[in-house]
Design a protein around this motif. Structure first.
Motif, short mmCIF file in Angstrom:
data_model
loop_
_atom_site.label_atom_id
_atom_site.label_comp_id
_atom_site.label_asym_id
_atom_site.label_seq_id
_atom_site.Cartn_x
_atom_site.Cartn_y
_atom_site.Cartn_z
N TRP B 61 55.71 -64.47 67.44
CA TRP B 61 55.24 -64.90 67.62
C TRP B 61 54.94 -65.20 69.26
O TRP B 61 53.57 -64.79 69.89
CB TRP B 61 55.17 -65.95 66.40
N LEU B 62 55.91 -65.43 69.70
CA LEU B 62 55.72 -66.10 71.40
C LEU B 62 55.43 -64.65 71.67
O LEU B 62 54.91 -64.54 73.33
CB LEU B 62 57.50 -66.92 71.23
N ILE B 64 54.53 -62.22 70.98
CA ILE B 64 53.00 -61.20 71.29
C ILE B 64 52.37 -61.67 71.36
O ILE B 64 51.88 -61.22 72.66
CB ILE B 64 52.95 -60.95 69.54
N VAL B 65 51.48 -63.23 72.30
CA VAL B 65 51.07 -63.97 72.85
C VAL B 65 51.69 -63.99 74.56
O VAL B 65 50.41 -63.91 75.21
CB VAL B 65 50.80 -65.14 72.32
N ARG B 66 52.39 -63.61 74.79
CA ARG B 66 52.86 -63.22 75.92
C ARG B 66 52.81 -62.16 76.77
O ARG B 66 52.37 -62.00 77.52
CB ARG B 66 54.54 -63.63 75.94
N PHE B 67 52.27 -61.09 75.98
CA PHE B 67 52.06 -59.56 75.65
C PHE B 67 50.94 -59.10 76.01
O PHE B 67 50.99 -58.78 76.51
CB PHE B 67 53.84 -58.68 75.35
N MET B 68 50.74 -60.40 74.64
CA MET B 68 49.30 -59.40 74.36
C MET B 68 47.99 -60.02 76.28
O MET B 68 47.79 -61.09 75.67
CB MET B 68 49.20 -59.65 72.95
N PRO B 69 47.07 -59.61 76.28
CA PRO B 69 46.61 -60.32 77.22
C PRO B 69 45.56 -60.97 76.11
O PRO B 69 45.41 -60.26 74.57
CB PRO B 69 45.47 -59.04 77.56
N GLN B 70 44.71 -62.01 76.79
CA GLN B 70 44.28 -63.05 75.90
C GLN B 70 43.22 -62.24 75.31
O GLN B 70 42.30 -62.10 74.26
CB GLN B 70 43.86 -64.18 76.74
N VAL B 98 42.22 -67.19 68.11
CA VAL B 98 42.80 -66.73 69.01
C VAL B 98 43.33 -68.25 70.14
O VAL B 98 44.32 -67.37 70.27
CB VAL B 98 42.04 -65.66 69.95
N PHE B 99 42.74 -68.39 70.99
CA PHE B 99 43.87 -69.35 71.27
C PHE B 99 43.83 -70.67 71.33
O PHE B 99 45.13 -70.65 71.38
CB PHE B 99 42.17 -70.29 73.05
N THR B 100 44.26 -70.57 69.54
CA THR B 100 44.63 -71.45 69.36
C THR B 100 45.72 -71.08 68.83
O THR B 100 47.02 -71.36 69.13
CB THR B 100 43.94 -72.51 67.56
N PHE B 101 46.18 -69.45 67.85
CA PHE B 101 47.25 -68.77 67.72
C PHE B 101 47.74 -68.68 69.55
O PHE B 101 49.39 -68.68 68.69
CB PHE B 101 46.61 -67.09 67.98
N TRP B 102 47.69 -68.38 70.40
CA TRP B 102 48.43 -68.45 71.74
C TRP B 102 48.45 -69.37 72.36
O TRP B 102 49.85 -69.80 72.36
CB TRP B 102 46.88 -68.39 72.87
N GLY B 103 48.08 -70.82 72.02
CA GLY B 103 48.27 -72.07 72.26
C GLY B 103 49.61 -72.91 71.56
O GLY B 103 49.95 -73.59 72.13
N THR B 104 49.26 -72.65 70.23
CA THR B 104 50.35 -72.99 69.31
C THR B 104 51.89 -72.73 69.79
O THR B 104 52.52 -73.47 69.82
CB THR B 104 50.09 -72.73 67.80
N ALA B 105 51.75 -71.22 70.32
CA ALA B 105 53.56 -70.92 70.61
C ALA B 105 53.40 -71.21 72.26
O ALA B 105 54.74 -71.64 72.26
CB ALA B 105 52.74 -69.15 70.43
#
Lengths: 262, 223, 223
Positions: B61-62, B64-70, B98-105
């Motif tokens: 999960w982490l 993915i959010v680090r690799f994918m541009p928001q 999306v931002f919660t998916f990113w922010g959570t990780a």
């Protein structure tokens, strides 16, 4: 003993208004080993740091072979090339192998040919028993080994005088002597040194002269025999006593209190 | 019209309209930050749990959010979910997801880092003093964790605020869009665009800068 | 998923990826240069320049790239300062990245103990030699993880270049999507393309970090 290599005249230094050095004068002659002792915070380390310009002095003058080296100057590195210094924390360069640590100063600062310095470095490593560590990284060495390398690094600059600032203070007790024996070896070879240390027995063994510094002034000065066995001042006596322990069997003056609550 | 373009911002309710546009993204950011803290705590604890599969899942999960541009993630949810699942999400909902998916990780990783940063002997010496587990947490672990976490969490929050500007790209009417509308109305004023975008730039700065200063201040004080 | 569609549009994505990568790398290179410059100006306390660098870093770090680009591309031309889209892309990314790189360099420099410089001075090195042989190698090694994180961050940020009407990955995908029909394939390829660009960078970062960790140091870090 020869002429005065280093002359310190009435230097003052304060940090944030607190006077750390308050008028210190001293002289070191060619081949002489001067040991500076005194309680923590008396200014011993500051004195050494002032000598090679790591701290600027507020007042007074410092001369190296008659040439004034204190005050603002652009060529401080030229002065420092003539003064070696080793610290308590070794400060080897962690990203360089032992040999590169040794070569950096002589080749870059003095511009000496690499091969020549390398040969000399190996000889000196041999003398301090670390020849096989030439290619090791500093982090693989013990504290005592690091400090011996640091001594070699300073000596390879062929300094006119060597300043040692509590070089065994961070070492495990069993490593102290391996470092100090190197220093005694250097002293025998006629190296001029100013040494700050808490190892009193070493001080007595290596010193030609002892300075006792307290609260930023030289309180007492003499041969090691005089200073360690017949100190002139009460302060020095008190200081030397702090290195001895009273046995618990010596005397019993304090009465045990049974009624401590009263 | 010879006056400077900045004048248009003070005509009518233009400035309020800009602020309203800014509030759209700020509100999204605030919701995201709140949810990220909540889920991040869970995420961080999951990352510390013993289960390997849980850890691997969190790790993935982490990554993915680090690799994918928001922005790519926004597209995936806003345009992709409609296609894949038939969910017709509006821009703001997509953004929060999306931002919660990113922010959570990210928040979870910070929490994990802060929790593991406390040296073991802190717990041990507290235990040696005879403190019980609850007191060790209350007096020793939680204060130290917070000190380490808070500056980083604030920094992450400013990043979230800045990133929510991206909702412009999925048709949310936020401050840049409002700016474009204003510029459109005053097309006779040639330097209008300069001033509008300059003010938007400043507005973002004024929102984010205090947080950055606070984070730095706390970092210094607690270092 | 429509495999034929995917295959047919691989060339489009390749050209988009090339734009993303090329301008990303230009931006990264300029950011490194600008960041190093700012860091040096600040740590050597160069008067005036130091304050300018400090102010710039605050501005760049506390505003979104999207807003910066709007200002550059749509705002500045209105007061006579015109750049091409490509120039805007590089300038914008450099403006943002320079500040982040400066901070990474600075934390590297700050990690080098003062006693190291003193030791260098004591063997008679000049200030310049001291920096070159003693301080900089150590600072760089410490800064590497943060520098790589910034590289990944900046390449991700290029996704907003599409507002400059540049045919980067994002814009390629957007064009294909609006031409209808294959949203899922389009988005899938978009995500895959970013992954293929960023995965090697990330691997490189891991490799560099590991090498540095083995290559020495540890004097302060491990133990």
């Amino acid at each position: 003993m020869g002429e005065a290599i280093l002359r310190v005249r009435d230097i003052h230094k304060s940090f944030d208004g607190t006077g750390v050095l308050r008028g210190v004068s001293m002289e070191i002659r060619e081949g002489e080993v001067v040991v500076i002792v005194g309680p923590s915070g008396c200014g011993k380390s500051t004195l050494l740091r002032c000598i090679n310009g790591l701290e600027t002095i507020d007042r007074g003058e410092i001369f190296l072979r008659g040439e004034k080296i204190s005050g603002r100057r652009k060529d401080l590195h030229l002065v420092r090339q003539r003064i070696g210094m080793v610290f308590q924390s070794y400060d080897l360069f962690p990203h360089m192998k032992v040999m590169d640590n040794l070569l950096l100063g002589p080749t870059k600062a003095l511009g000496r040919p690499r091969a020549e310095v390398e040969k000399e470095a190996l000889e000196m490593l041999e003398r301090v028993g670390l020849r096989e560590k030439a290619c090791a990284l500093p982090r693989t060495l013990s504290g005592g080994q690091k400090q011996r390398v640091a001594l070699v690094r300073a000596m390879l600059m062929r300094p006119e005088i060597l300043l040692l600032d509590e070089i065994t203070a961070a070492l495990d007790p069993e490593m102290v002597s391996e470092v100090l024996n190197v220093v005694i070896d250097l002293a025998r070879g006629g190296m001029t040194m100013a040494i700050v240390t808490h190892e009193m027995r070493f001080a007595e063994a290596v010193a030609d002269r002892v300075l006792f510094l307290e609260e930023g002034v030289v309180l007492e000065e003499g041969t090691p025999e005089e200073f360690f066995h017949a100190p002139k001042t009460e302060r020095a006596r008190h200081f030397l006593q702090s290195f001895t322990y009273a046995s618990k069997r010596d005397k019993v003056e304090i009465q045990p209190k049974n009624n401590a609550g009263d | 019209m010879q006056d400077l373009g900045i004048g248009i911002l003070f005509k009518g309710v233009n400035f309020q309209r800009l602020l309203g546009g800014l509030w759209v993204t700020l509100r999204l950011a605030l919701i995201t930050i709140g949810l990220s803290c909540l889920f991040g705590l869970l995420f961080g604890m999951l990352m510390l749990s013993g289960k390997r599969i849980v850890k691997a899942f969190c790790r993935l999960w982490l990554e993915i959010v680090r690799f994918m541009p928001q922005l790519v993630l926004l597209y995936l949810v806003y345009f992709g979910f409609a296609r894949l699942f038939g969910w017709d999400l509006d821009g703001e909902t997509s953004a929060v997801i999306v931002f919660t998916f990113w922010g959570t990780a990210e928040m979870g990783d910070l929490i994990r880092g802060a929790l593991t940063s406390i040296p073991r002997h802190q717990t041990e010496s507290a235990a040696a003093l005879g403190l019980n587990k609850a007191r060790i947490y209350l007096h020793i672990l939680i204060p130290q964790t917070l000190r380490r976490l808070l500056p980083q969490a604030i920094n992450l929050s400013t990043r979230i605020i800045k990133t929510t500007a991206l909702v412009k790209m999925i048709n949310v009417t936020e401050v840049l869009k409002v700016g474009q509308q204003i510029i459109g109305q005053f097309y006779r004023q040639p330097d209008a665009a300069f001033w509008v975008y300059f003010v938007i730039f400043l507005l973002y700065f004024l929102v984010c800068w205090p947080f950055s200063l606070l984070a730095r201040h706390l970092e210094k004080r607690w270092a | 998923m429509d495999g034929a569609f995917i295959l047919a549009h691989v060339p489009d994505y390749l050209s988009g990826a090339w734009v993303t990568l090329r301008f990303g790398l230009y931006g990264v290179a300029c950011s490194l240069a600008l960041g190093l410059l700012c860091c040096l100006v600040r740590s050597f306390r160069v008067p005036v320049l130091r304050q300018i660098a400090g102010g710039y870093i605050e501005l760049a770090r506390n505003t979104p790239l999207l807003v910066q680009l709007f200002f550059l591309y749509a705002g500045l031309p209105r007061v006579g300062i015109k750049f091409s889209a490509e120039a805007c892309a590089v300038i914008g990314l450099t403006f943002l990245g320079g500040a982040y790189m400066a901070e990474a360099f600075r934390s590297g420099l700050e990690s080098v103990d003062k006693s190291q410089t003193e030791a260098g001075a004591c063997i008679g090195l000049t200030r310049a030699q001291n920096i070159r042989y003693v301080v900089f190698p150590q600072a760089l090694a410490t800064a590497v993880p943060a520098l790589f994180a910034n590289v990944i961050f900046l390449i991700k940020e290029t996704s907003v270049f599409s507002v400059l009407a540049m045919m980067d990955l994002m814009n390629v995908a957007d064009t294909l999507r609006t031409s209808g029909g294959h949203t899922v394939e389009v988005l899938f390829m978009l995500a895959a393309a970013y992954l293929m660009i960023l995965l090697p960078v990330s691997l490189l970062a891991t490799l560099a970090e590991r090498r540095l960790r083995y290559a020495g140091f540890g004097d302060r870090h491990s133990v």
